[in-house]
Design a protein around this motif. Structure first.
Motif, short mmCIF file in Angstrom:
data_model
loop_
_atom_site.label_atom_id
_atom_site.label_comp_id
_atom_site.label_asym_id
_atom_site.label_seq_id
_atom_site.Cartn_x
_atom_site.Cartn_y
_atom_site.Cartn_z
N ASP A 45 -25.26 4.53 24.00
CA ASP A 45 -25.50 5.83 24.34
C ASP A 45 -24.42 5.93 25.50
O ASP A 45 -24.72 5.77 26.82
CB ASP A 45 -26.84 6.05 24.80
CG ASP A 45 -27.02 7.76 24.79
OD1 ASP A 45 -25.80 8.67 24.73
OD2 ASP A 45 -28.07 8.17 25.32
N GLU A 46 -23.50 6.55 25.19
CA GLU A 46 -22.29 6.98 26.35
C GLU A 46 -22.09 5.70 27.09
O GLU A 46 -21.68 5.85 28.33
CB GLU A 46 -22.73 7.95 27.26
CG GLU A 46 -22.67 9.38 26.39
CD GLU A 46 -22.70 10.41 27.14
OE1 GLU A 46 -22.30 10.64 28.23
OE2 GLU A 46 -23.29 11.38 26.98
N GLN A 74 -28.05 5.37 28.36
CA GLN A 74 -26.98 6.36 28.80
C GLN A 74 -27.00 6.03 30.44
O GLN A 74 -25.73 6.21 31.05
CB GLN A 74 -27.18 7.85 28.54
CG GLN A 74 -26.11 8.76 29.24
CD GLN A 74 -26.23 10.16 28.59
OE1 GLN A 74 -27.45 10.33 27.84
NE2 GLN A 74 -25.42 10.94 28.94
N SER A 98 -29.24 11.60 22.88
CA SER A 98 -30.08 10.62 23.49
C SER A 98 -31.33 10.69 22.89
O SER A 98 -32.21 9.50 22.80
CB SER A 98 -29.96 10.88 25.13
OG SER A 98 -28.86 10.65 25.49
MG LIG Z 1 -27.38 11.99 26.36
#
Ligand SMILES: [Mg+2]
Ligand SMILES: Nc1ncnc2c1ncn2[C@@H]1O[C@H](COP(=O)(O)OP(=O)(O)OP(=O)(O)O)[C@@H](O)[C@H]1O
Length: 254
Positions: A172-173, A91, A47
Motif C-alpha cells: 500500500d503506497e 501505507q 487502503s
Molecule cells: Mg490509502
C-alpha cells in the motif's frame, strides 16, 4: 498455481455518524506471479481493500468473498491469513516500542513457518537481505519503526517481504515518500522477491514512477469503492496524463 480471489466485496466501517459504506462490489483475481497495480483518487477505498483482505477488525464485510486457493480468508484470524501466505505492507507502518527488529523478524518467521528458522542460515539471510536493501546493520537492534524515517520504514516492510516469502503481497503506497535511489532499491527488492518465490502482487500506488521498475501485468482504476476500469501498463500512463476526471461524477468535480 496459487490464486487470490476477491469477489463482489462490500465493506463498511462504523463511524460516529453511523455506518459508512466504503467498498461497493470489488472484483479482483490475482494469480501467482502476476503484478496488479491499483490506482485511484484519495479516499476511493484502496487502503480499505488492503486492510480488509489482511483482516483489520475495523472493517465490516457486508457481503462478498476473499479466498486464497479456495480457502475463505475472511473466516480466518489475522495470523492465520499470514500463515496462509498473505502479506501486507502498510501505507503507514506502525512503531513497535520495545521490540527490536531482529526479534520481530525471527518471531514473525517462526509464527509463519510453524518452526524456528535454523539460526546460522537465518542470520545470514537477514544480513544479506538488509545489505541488498542498503539498510545499515545497526537497524537490527533498533525498535521496529521507532524513529525510522519514512523511507526507512518502507525498506523495513520490503525486508519482511523478502524474508517471510508470502504467496501474495499487498503493497500500500510503498513508493510514497521514497527518494529516487530508495525507490530503485525497494523496487529491486520487490522484483527479487517475485523472482525467488513467484509471488503475486497487489501494488497500490499514485505514481507511474514505481511502475517503470515493477512492470504491472494489469492496472485497475479504483473509484468509489470498486474497480471502474482495467487495462495494461499503458493505462497507468493515461491516468497520469489525464487524471481521474472521466471516472468521477460531474457533481464531485470542482
Ligand atoms: Mg490509502
Ligand atoms: N474509520 C473510519 N471512519 C470514517 N471514515 C473512514 C474510516 N476508515 C476509512 N474511512 C473513509 O473511507 C474512505 C476510503 O478510505 P481509504 O483509506 O481506503 O482510501 P484510499 O483509497 O486508500 O485513499 P488514499 O489514496 O488517500 O490513501 C475515505 O473516505 C475515508 O475517510
Amino acid at each position: 498455481m496459487s490464486v487470490l480471489e476477491v469477489i463482489d466485496l462490500h465493506v463498511s466501517v462504523e463511524t460516529e455518524q453511523g455506518t459508512k459504506q466504503i467498498l461497493n462490489g470489488v472484483d479482483l483475481i490475482v494469480n501467482e506471479g502476476e503484478i496488479h497495480a491499483i490506482m485511484g483518487p484519495n479516499g476511493s477505498g484502496k487502503s480499505t481493500l488492503a486492510y480488509t483482505i489482511a483482516g483489520h477488525p475495523k472493517y465490516h464485510v457486508e457481503s462478498g468473498s476473499v479466498t486464497l486457493d479456495g480457502q475463505d480468508l475472511l473466516a480466518m484470524p489475522v495470523d492465520a491469513r499470514a500463515r496462509a501466505g498473505l502479506f501486507l505492507a502498510m501505507q503507514y507502518p506502525v512503531e513497535i516500542p520495545g521490540v527490536a527488529v531482529t526479534n520481530f523478524l525471527r518471531t514473525a518467521k517462526t509464527a509463519i513457518d510453524g518452526a524456528q528458522p535454523p539460526i546460522r542460515t537465518w542470520t545470514k539471510e537477514v544480513t544479506e537481505a538488509m545489505k541488498n536493501l542498503r539498510m545499515d546493520a545497526s537497524f537490527k537492534d533498533r525498535n521496529v519503526n521507532e524513529g525510522f524515517s519514512g523511507g526507512e520504514k518502507k525498506r523495513h516492510e520490503i525486508l519482511q517481504l523478502e524474508l517471510l516469502k508470502p504467496k501474495f503481497a499487498i503493497l500500500d503506497e510503498t513508493d510514497s515518500g521514497l527518494d529516487v535511489d530508495a525507490l530503485k532499491i525497494v523496487s529491486e527488492g520487490v522484483n527479487r522477491a517475485k523472482e525467488n518465490t513467484g509471488l503475486g502482487l497487489l501494488l497500490i500506488t499514485h505514481y507511474t514512477r514505481i511502475l517503470r521498475y515493477i512492470t504491472p501485468d494489469y492496472v485497475h482504476v479504483f473509484v468509489d469503492g470498486r474497480v471502474a476500469e482495467e487495462g495494461g501498463a499503458e493505462l497507468a500512463d493515461r491516468l497520469e496524463n489525464e487524471g481521474y476526471d472521466r471516472f468521477l461524477a460531474p457533481a464531485s468535480l470542482g
